[in-house]
Design a protein around this motif. Structure first.
Motif, PDB file in Angstrom:
ATOM      1  N   VAL A   1      19.695  49.151  38.965  1.00 19.95           N
ATOM      2  CA  VAL A   1      19.085  48.490  37.813  1.00 19.95           C
ATOM      3  C   VAL A   1      19.866  47.212  37.593  1.00 19.95           C
ATOM      4  O   VAL A   1      21.062  47.249  37.284  1.00 19.95           O
ATOM      5  N   GLU A   2      19.199  46.076  37.789  1.00 21.03           N
ATOM      6  CA  GLU A   2      19.854  44.768  37.726  1.00 21.03           C
ATOM      7  C   GLU A   2      19.421  44.025  36.466  1.00 21.03           C
ATOM      8  O   GLU A   2      18.226  43.979  36.163  1.00 21.03           O
ATOM      9  N   SER A   3      20.384  43.438  35.772  1.00 17.10           N
ATOM     10  CA  SER A   3      20.064  42.723  34.533  1.00 17.10           C
ATOM     11  C   SER A   3      19.598  41.292  34.787  1.00 17.10           C
ATOM     12  O   SER A   3      19.038  40.660  33.900  1.00 17.10           O
ATOM     13  N   ASP A   4      19.780  40.781  36.008  1.00 14.95           N
ATOM     14  CA  ASP A   4      19.390  39.390  36.302  1.00 14.95           C
ATOM     15  C   ASP A   4      18.136  39.347  37.168  1.00 14.95           C
ATOM     16  O   ASP A   4      17.824  40.298  37.875  1.00 14.95           O
ATOM     17  N   GLY A   5      17.424  38.244  37.105  1.00 15.50           N
ATOM     18  CA  GLY A   5      16.323  37.972  38.012  1.00 15.50           C
ATOM     19  C   GLY A   5      14.978  38.574  37.661  1.00 15.50           C
ATOM     20  O   GLY A   5      13.993  38.316  38.356  1.00 15.50           O
ATOM     21  N   ALA A   6      14.896  39.352  36.601  1.00 13.94           N
ATOM     22  CA  ALA A   6      13.639  40.029  36.284  1.00 13.94           C
ATOM     23  C   ALA A   6      12.544  39.057  35.859  1.00 13.94           C
ATOM     24  O   ALA A   6      11.384  39.205  36.252  1.00 13.94           O
ATOM     25  N   HIS A   7      12.890  38.042  35.059  1.00 13.32           N
ATOM     26  CA  HIS A   7      11.867  37.098  34.602  1.00 13.32           C
ATOM     27  C   HIS A   7      11.323  36.253  35.763  1.00 13.32           C
ATOM     28  O   HIS A   7      10.115  36.009  35.844  1.00 13.32           O
ATOM     29  N   ASP A   8      12.205  35.818  36.658  1.00 19.28           N
ATOM     30  CA  ASP A   8      11.744  35.075  37.837  1.00 19.28           C
ATOM     31  C   ASP A   8      10.837  35.952  38.689  1.00 19.28           C
ATOM     32  O   ASP A   8       9.787  35.503  39.164  1.00 19.28           O
ATOM     33  N   LEU A   9      11.228  37.208  38.887  1.00 16.11           N
ATOM     34  CA  LEU A   9      10.416  38.148  39.654  1.00 16.11           C
ATOM     35  C   LEU A   9       9.059  38.339  38.981  1.00 16.11           C
ATOM     36  O   LEU A   9       8.017  38.315  39.647  1.00 16.11           O
ATOM     37  N   CYS A  10       9.060  38.497  37.680  1.00 18.80           N
ATOM     38  CA  CYS A  10       7.819  38.677  36.927  1.00 18.80           C
ATOM     39  C   CYS A  10       6.878  37.495  37.153  1.00 18.80           C
ATOM     40  O   CYS A  10       5.680  37.680  37.404  1.00 18.80           O
ATOM     41  N   GLY A  11       7.393  36.297  37.094  1.00 17.43           N
ATOM     42  CA  GLY A  11       6.577  35.109  37.320  1.00 17.43           C
ATOM     43  C   GLY A  11       6.000  35.060  38.724  1.00 17.43           C
ATOM     44  O   GLY A  11       4.821  34.730  38.911  1.00 17.43           O
ATOM     45  N   ARG A  12       6.826  35.408  39.723  1.00 21.43           N
ATOM     46  CA  ARG A  12       6.337  35.415  41.108  1.00 21.43           C
ATOM     47  C   ARG A  12       5.248  36.470  41.303  1.00 21.43           C
ATOM     48  O   ARG A  12       4.230  36.224  41.954  1.00 21.43           O
ATOM     49  N   LEU A  13       5.468  37.638  40.725  1.00 19.41           N
ATOM     50  CA  LEU A  13       4.490  38.710  40.890  1.00 19.41           C
ATOM     51  C   LEU A  13       3.191  38.408  40.153  1.00 19.41           C
ATOM     52  O   LEU A  13       2.102  38.687  40.666  1.00 19.41           O
ATOM     53  N   ALA A  14       3.291  37.825  38.970  1.00 30.29           N
ATOM     54  CA  ALA A  14       2.069  37.462  38.240  1.00 30.29           C
ATOM     55  C   ALA A  14       1.250  36.475  39.066  1.00 30.29           C
ATOM     56  O   ALA A  14       0.021  36.604  39.167  1.00 30.29           O
ATOM     57  N   ALA A  15       1.906  35.509  39.698  1.00 33.32           N
ATOM     58  CA  ALA A  15       1.195  34.531  40.529  1.00 33.32           C
ATOM     59  C   ALA A  15       0.590  35.198  41.765  1.00 33.32           C
ATOM     60  O   ALA A  15      -0.446  34.765  42.266  1.00 33.32           O
ATOM     61  N   ARG A  16       1.205  36.249  42.231  1.00 34.45           N
ATOM     62  CA  ARG A  16       0.709  36.970  43.407  1.00 34.45           C
ATOM     63  C   ARG A  16      -0.497  37.838  43.066  1.00 34.45           C
ATOM     64  O   ARG A  16      -1.441  37.936  43.841  1.00 34.45           O
ATOM     65  N   TYR A  17      -0.459  38.484  41.906  1.00 30.78           N
ATOM     66  CA  TYR A  17      -1.489  39.451  41.547  1.00 30.78           C
ATOM     67  C   TYR A  17      -2.601  38.872  40.675  1.00 30.78           C
ATOM     68  O   TYR A  17      -3.680  39.454  40.598  1.00 30.78           O
ATOM     69  N   TRP A  18      -2.332  37.791  39.975  1.00 27.66           N
ATOM     70  CA  TRP A  18      -3.295  37.228  39.031  1.00 27.66           C
ATOM     71  C   TRP A  18      -3.640  35.795  39.403  1.00 27.66           C
ATOM     72  O   TRP A  18      -2.840  35.094  40.017  1.00 27.66           O
ATOM     73  N   ASP A  19      -4.777  35.328  38.932  1.00 28.40           N
ATOM     74  CA  ASP A  19      -5.152  33.919  38.999  1.00 28.40           C
ATOM     75  C   ASP A  19      -4.609  33.279  37.728  1.00 28.40           C
ATOM     76  O   ASP A  19      -5.194  33.417  36.658  1.00 28.40           O
ATOM     77  N   LEU A  20      -3.475  32.596  37.829  1.00 26.62           N
ATOM     78  CA  LEU A  20      -2.849  32.005  36.638  1.00 26.62           C
ATOM     79  C   LEU A  20      -3.564  30.750  36.168  1.00 26.62           C
ATOM     80  O   LEU A  20      -3.207  30.189  35.132  1.00 26.62           O
ATOM     81  N   GLY A  21      -4.602  30.322  36.894  1.00 21.30           N
ATOM     82  CA  GLY A  21      -5.476  29.262  36.405  1.00 21.30           C
ATOM     83  C   GLY A  21      -6.406  29.761  35.310  1.00 21.30           C
ATOM     84  O   GLY A  21      -6.989  28.975  34.570  1.00 21.30           O
ATOM     85  N   ASP A  22      -6.527  31.068  35.192  1.00 20.96           N
ATOM     86  CA  ASP A  22      -7.311  31.693  34.133  1.00 20.96           C
ATOM     87  C   ASP A  22      -6.459  31.659  32.860  1.00 20.96           C
ATOM     88  O   ASP A  22      -5.365  32.229  32.829  1.00 20.96           O
ATOM     89  N   PRO A  23      -6.924  30.982  31.798  1.00 20.07           N
ATOM     90  CA  PRO A  23      -6.124  30.850  30.576  1.00 20.07           C
ATOM     91  C   PRO A  23      -5.701  32.198  29.981  1.00 20.07           C
ATOM     92  O   PRO A  23      -4.594  32.314  29.449  1.00 20.07           O
ATOM     93  N   ALA A  24      -6.536  33.205  30.086  1.00 19.73           N
ATOM     94  CA  ALA A  24      -6.174  34.523  29.544  1.00 19.73           C
ATOM     95  C   ALA A  24      -5.000  35.124  30.315  1.00 19.73           C
ATOM     96  O   ALA A  24      -4.086  35.710  29.721  1.00 19.73           O
ATOM     97  N   ARG A  25      -5.012  34.970  31.643  1.00 15.55           N
ATOM     98  CA  ARG A  25      -3.899  35.492  32.458  1.00 15.55           C
ATOM     99  C   ARG A  25      -2.628  34.685  32.206  1.00 15.55           C
ATOM    100  O   ARG A  25      -1.537  35.251  32.125  1.00 15.55           O
TER     101      ARG A  25
END
Length: 142
Positions: A91-115
């Protein structure tokens, strides 16, 4: 089916870089285990990482017993293929927000305002990064 004691192959990493859902199970949970679908990332170092809330049940269980596994399968319509990775998890306290951003871009269309708005809300929360260090890798491809 084949099992490699501890490492991901180049073909495994290629498969894991697709936007597929993984099903995570942690030790010390109910019997039988209760897998949960998760976003994940395979790293160049051969680990699997994901993010979760620091006070989540999975984190509490992993602090008591660090064993976890993730299973990823090809979607319907493709030849059968799956990969299972099991090992010690940190369990690592660093890097989670960067990972979250990368994964959201991978799984979602971030051009969609709701996403994009959903990602902003997610990034406003506290997260930790879970890292599975493979000890056993099993795979099947038809």
């Amino acid at each position: 089916m084949s099992t490699d004691a501890s490492s991901l192959t180049a073909q495994d990493l290629e498969f894991l870089r697709r936007p597929l859902h993984g099903f995570l199970s942690v030790a010390a949970g109910p019997l039988p285990p209760q897998p949960r679908p998760v976003w994940f990332e395979a790293t160049a170092e051969g680990t699997i990482q994901l993010f979760t809330a620091p006070d989540s049940l999975k984190v509490r269980r992993l602090r008591r017993d660090p064993r976890a596994s993730i299973v990823v399968a090809a979607p319907v319509g493709e030849p059968e293929r799956w990969l299972s990775v099991a090992g010690r998890t940190t369990v690592e306290s660093d890097g989670a927000h960067d990972l979250c951003g990368r994964l959201a871009a991978r799984y979602w269309d971030l051009g969609d305002p709701a996403r994009a708005q959903a990602l902003s809300e997610i990034l406003a929360a506290d997260w930790v990064r879970l890292v599975i260090h493979p000890e056993t890798v099993s795979r099947y491809a038809f």
